[in-house]
Motif scaffolding. Structure first.
Motif, PDB file in Angstrom:
ATOM      1  N   ILE A   1       6.784  -4.209   5.103  1.00  0.00           N
ATOM      2  CA  ILE A   1       5.987  -3.935   3.916  1.00  0.00           C
ATOM      3  C   ILE A   1       6.836  -3.185   2.901  1.00  0.00           C
ATOM      4  O   ILE A   1       7.827  -2.546   3.255  1.00  0.00           O
ATOM      5  N   THR A   2       6.418  -3.253   1.662  1.00  0.00           N
ATOM      6  CA  THR A   2       7.189  -2.596   0.608  1.00  0.00           C
ATOM      7  C   THR A   2       6.709  -1.166   0.406  1.00  0.00           C
ATOM      8  O   THR A   2       5.636  -0.770   0.865  1.00  0.00           O
ATOM      9  N   VAL A   3       7.479  -0.403  -0.311  1.00  0.00           N
ATOM     10  CA  VAL A   3       7.142   0.986  -0.619  1.00  0.00           C
ATOM     11  C   VAL A   3       5.877   1.042  -1.460  1.00  0.00           C
ATOM     12  O   VAL A   3       5.027   1.911  -1.276  1.00  0.00           O
ATOM     13  N   VAL A   4       5.703   0.115  -2.380  1.00  0.00           N
ATOM     14  CA  VAL A   4       4.511   0.086  -3.226  1.00  0.00           C
ATOM     15  C   VAL A   4       3.264  -0.124  -2.371  1.00  0.00           C
ATOM     16  O   VAL A   4       2.237   0.532  -2.587  1.00  0.00           O
ATOM     17  N   GLU A   5       3.346  -1.003  -1.406  1.00  0.00           N
ATOM     18  CA  GLU A   5       2.202  -1.231  -0.527  1.00  0.00           C
ATOM     19  C   GLU A   5       1.862   0.022   0.286  1.00  0.00           C
ATOM     20  O   GLU A   5       0.682   0.353   0.468  1.00  0.00           O
ATOM     21  N   VAL A   6       2.862   0.740   0.721  1.00  0.00           N
ATOM     22  CA  VAL A   6       2.642   1.982   1.466  1.00  0.00           C
ATOM     23  C   VAL A   6       1.977   3.016   0.567  1.00  0.00           C
ATOM     24  O   VAL A   6       1.031   3.701   0.975  1.00  0.00           O
ATOM     25  N   LEU A   7       2.448   3.153  -0.669  1.00  0.00           N
ATOM     26  CA  LEU A   7       1.868   4.121  -1.595  1.00  0.00           C
ATOM     27  C   LEU A   7       0.412   3.791  -1.915  1.00  0.00           C
ATOM     28  O   LEU A   7      -0.433   4.691  -1.982  1.00  0.00           O
ATOM     29  N   VAL A   8       0.118   2.534  -2.111  1.00  0.00           N
ATOM     30  CA  VAL A   8      -1.269   2.134  -2.387  1.00  0.00           C
ATOM     31  C   VAL A   8      -2.158   2.450  -1.185  1.00  0.00           C
ATOM     32  O   VAL A   8      -3.267   2.987  -1.331  1.00  0.00           O
ATOM     33  N   ALA A   9      -1.688   2.171   0.010  1.00  0.00           N
ATOM     34  CA  ALA A   9      -2.459   2.467   1.215  1.00  0.00           C
ATOM     35  C   ALA A   9      -2.685   3.972   1.356  1.00  0.00           C
ATOM     36  O   ALA A   9      -3.790   4.419   1.694  1.00  0.00           O
ATOM     37  N   LEU A  10      -1.672   4.764   1.080  1.00  0.00           N
ATOM     38  CA  LEU A  10      -1.813   6.219   1.158  1.00  0.00           C
ATOM     39  C   LEU A  10      -2.811   6.739   0.136  1.00  0.00           C
ATOM     40  O   LEU A  10      -3.593   7.655   0.426  1.00  0.00           O
ATOM     41  N   MET A  11      -2.814   6.176  -1.050  1.00  0.00           N
ATOM     42  CA  MET A  11      -3.770   6.594  -2.072  1.00  0.00           C
ATOM     43  C   MET A  11      -5.206   6.269  -1.637  1.00  0.00           C
ATOM     44  O   MET A  11      -6.111   7.078  -1.818  1.00  0.00           O
ATOM     45  N   LEU A  12      -5.414   5.100  -1.063  1.00  0.00           N
ATOM     46  CA  LEU A  12      -6.751   4.729  -0.598  1.00  0.00           C
ATOM     47  C   LEU A  12      -7.220   5.650   0.522  1.00  0.00           C
ATOM     48  O   LEU A  12      -8.376   6.083   0.540  1.00  0.00           O
ATOM     49  N   VAL A  13      -6.334   5.972   1.451  1.00  0.00           N
ATOM     50  CA  VAL A  13      -6.693   6.885   2.538  1.00  0.00           C
ATOM     51  C   VAL A  13      -7.004   8.267   1.982  1.00  0.00           C
ATOM     52  O   VAL A  13      -7.962   8.920   2.396  1.00  0.00           O
ATOM     53  N   THR A  14      -6.221   8.738   1.008  1.00  0.00           N
ATOM     54  CA  THR A  14      -6.436  10.050   0.406  1.00  0.00           C
ATOM     55  C   THR A  14      -7.793  10.121  -0.290  1.00  0.00           C
ATOM     56  O   THR A  14      -8.531  11.100  -0.133  1.00  0.00           O
ATOM     57  N   VAL A  15      -8.128   9.105  -1.051  1.00  0.00           N
ATOM     58  CA  VAL A  15      -9.427   9.079  -1.740  1.00  0.00           C
ATOM     59  C   VAL A  15     -10.564   9.087  -0.715  1.00  0.00           C
ATOM     60  O   VAL A  15     -11.559   9.802  -0.880  1.00  0.00           O
TER      61      VAL A  15
END
Length: 124
Positions: free
Chosen positions: A15-29
């Motif tokens: 997976i790409t770094v962008v995909e990881v960041l998006v997943a982390l943002m969703l988990v954080t919210v």
């Protein structure tokens, strides 16, 4: 002249770094929403417990005044500094063979000052 051969795209692995960041943002919210709901539920449960305690104190006081009898019913107040509950009760009238008793309990909550009051009549 030489033309480049079309490259065959092969599937990417990982997976790409962008995909990881998006997943982390969703988990954080999601975690923030859960934390907010938990805080609201805890505050509501605490307010409910305080209101129940105030109602119990008021009904107990009115029962004591009624049991003591109409002639001995008198106004007064009480403060519980450890629980931060302030109680005031008074006898409004003794006309027509009925005494009107009112008890009010005040406390401070996270949303400000709260009050609970009960009024009843006692036959003299």
């Amino acid at each position: 002249m030489h033309t480049p051969a079309p490259s065959r795209s092969r599937p990417r692995a990982g997976i790409t770094v962008v995909e990881v960041l998006v997943a982390l943002m969703l988990v954080t919210v999601g975690m923030m929403a859960i934390a907010g709901s938990s805080a609201l539920a805890l505050r509501s449960a605490h307010d409910s417990a305080r209101r129940r305690e105030a109602a119990q104190r008021a009904t107990t006081r009115l029962a004591q005044l009624a049991a003591a009898g109409c002639p001995s019913a008198s106004s007064g107040s009480s403060a519980d500094s450890t629980r931060q509950l302030f109680e005031h009760w008074w006898v409004v009238s003794r006309a027509n063979g009925v005494a009107i008793l009112t008890d009010s309990v005040d406390w401070t909550s996270a949303r400000g000052r709260k009050s609970f009051a009960i009024t009843t009549g006692v036959a003299c």
